[in-house]
Design an enzyme around this catalytic site. Structure first.
Site, PDB file in Angstrom:
ATOM      1  N   LYS A 130     -40.902  12.344 -23.516  1.00  0.00           N
ATOM      2  CA  LYS A 130     -40.049  13.345 -24.156  1.00  0.00           C
ATOM      3  C   LYS A 130     -39.416  12.760 -25.432  1.00  0.00           C
ATOM      4  CE  LYS A 130     -39.138  15.673 -19.735  1.00  0.00           C
ATOM      5  NZ  LYS A 130     -38.085  16.111 -18.777  1.00  0.00           N
TER       6      LYS A 130
ATOM      7  N   TYR B 217     -42.689  25.293 -19.417  1.00  0.00           N
ATOM      8  CA  TYR B 217     -41.551  25.377 -18.493  1.00  0.00           C
ATOM      9  C   TYR B 217     -41.300  26.813 -18.023  1.00  0.00           C
ATOM     10  CZ  TYR B 217     -40.159  20.480 -19.192  1.00  0.00           C
ATOM     11  OH  TYR B 217     -40.101  19.095 -19.203  1.00  0.00           O
TER      12      TYR B 217
ATOM     13  N   ARG C  58     -45.691  10.626 -10.123  1.00  0.00           N
ATOM     14  CA  ARG C  58     -44.330  11.120  -9.857  1.00  0.00           C
ATOM     15  C   ARG C  58     -43.450  10.008  -9.283  1.00  0.00           C
ATOM     16  NH1 ARG C  58     -42.313  16.183 -11.592  1.00  0.00           N
ATOM     17  NH2 ARG C  58     -40.991  16.190  -9.746  1.00  0.00           N
TER      18      ARG C  58
ATOM     19  N   ASN D  41     -34.111  12.811 -19.622  1.00  0.00           N
ATOM     20  CA  ASN D  41     -34.720  11.946 -18.601  1.00  0.00           C
ATOM     21  C   ASN D  41     -36.095  11.395 -18.991  1.00  0.00           C
ATOM     22  OD1 ASN D  41     -36.055  14.351 -18.279  1.00  0.00           O
ATOM     23  ND2 ASN D  41     -35.743  14.513 -16.065  1.00  0.00           N
TER      24      ASN D  41
ATOM     25  N   HIS E  52     -42.004  13.402 -18.597  1.00  0.00           N
ATOM     26  CA  HIS E  52     -42.486  14.489 -17.738  1.00  0.00           C
ATOM     27  C   HIS E  52     -43.739  14.035 -17.012  1.00  0.00           C
ATOM     28  CE1 HIS E  52     -43.945  18.401 -16.370  1.00  0.00           C
ATOM     29  NE2 HIS E  52     -45.130  17.970 -16.752  1.00  0.00           N
TER      30      HIS E  52
ATOM     31  N   GLU F 212     -51.298  22.350 -16.749  1.00  0.00           N
ATOM     32  CA  GLU F 212     -50.609  21.719 -17.883  1.00  0.00           C
ATOM     33  C   GLU F 212     -51.601  21.042 -18.827  1.00  0.00           C
ATOM     34  OE1 GLU F 212     -46.471  20.967 -15.370  1.00  0.00           O
ATOM     35  OE2 GLU F 212     -47.667  19.230 -15.950  1.00  0.00           O
TER      36      GLU F 212
END
Ligand code: IDP
Ligand code: MG
Length: 153
Positions: free
Chosen positions: A13, A53, A89, A116, A119, A130
């Site tokens: 990000k 999103y 993840r 954060n 992604h 995605e």
């Protein structure tokens, strides 16, 4: 597609880019043993981010999330390998850095859920969706035609 060819969508990000974490993120996925099959740096459009999103569009933080993700360039990547969605993840850590274990990317590099750093797709299905949103098929490489055998194949 064999389980070795599972793919996930990872994006650094804008805050991760600004803080110089591109190399650190790539290093972790690379050294874990995953294969980088696509990568580009881009300023994401409003349309792309609204699509990406879409499932969060009713949340109160949605406008600030879109503003955050539009605040600078992102590095979009596709990583491939056995279990890469779930393991990716785990490597990211929990959404809220307050809950992310030390040793994870979010656990090591951030403190606020609204900044954060990274992604990662949360399921094989969302990864496929995605990847097709962020990449053209021609932007992804296949190691099948390489003259060498990949370590795990
Ligand atoms: P994920 O990124 O771990 O999959 P999601 O629930 O899909 O988490 O949320 C997407 C992103 O939206 C998060 O990574 C974070 O940047 C932002 N976000 C999620 N919850 C909040 C919140 O409560 N406040 C502000 N931003 C949030
Ligand atoms: Mg998510």
């Amino acid at each position: 597609m064999s389980d070795l060819e599972e793919r996930t969508f990872i994006a650094i990000k804008p805050d991760g880019v600004q803080r110089g974490l591109i190399g650190e993120v790539i290093k972790r996925f690379e050294q874990k043993g995953f294969k980088l099959v696509g990568m580009k740096m881009l300023q994401a459009s409003q349309e792309l981010l609204h699509n990406h999103y879409a499932d969060l569009s009713t949340k109160g933080f949605f406008p600030s999330l879109i503003a955050y993700m539009s605040s600078g360039p992102v590095v979009a990547m596709v990583w491939e390998g056995k279990g890469v969605v779930k393991t990716g993840r785990v490597m990211l850590g929990a959404t809220n850095p307050a809950d992310s274990a030390p040793g994870t990317i979010r656990g090591d590099y951030c403190i606020h859920v609204g900044k954060n750093v990274i992604h990662g797709s949360d399921s094989v299905e969302s990864a496929e969706q995605e990847i097709s949103l962020w990449f053209q098929p021609s932007e992804l490489v296949s190691y099948k035609s390489c003259a060498f055998n990949w370590l795990y194949e």
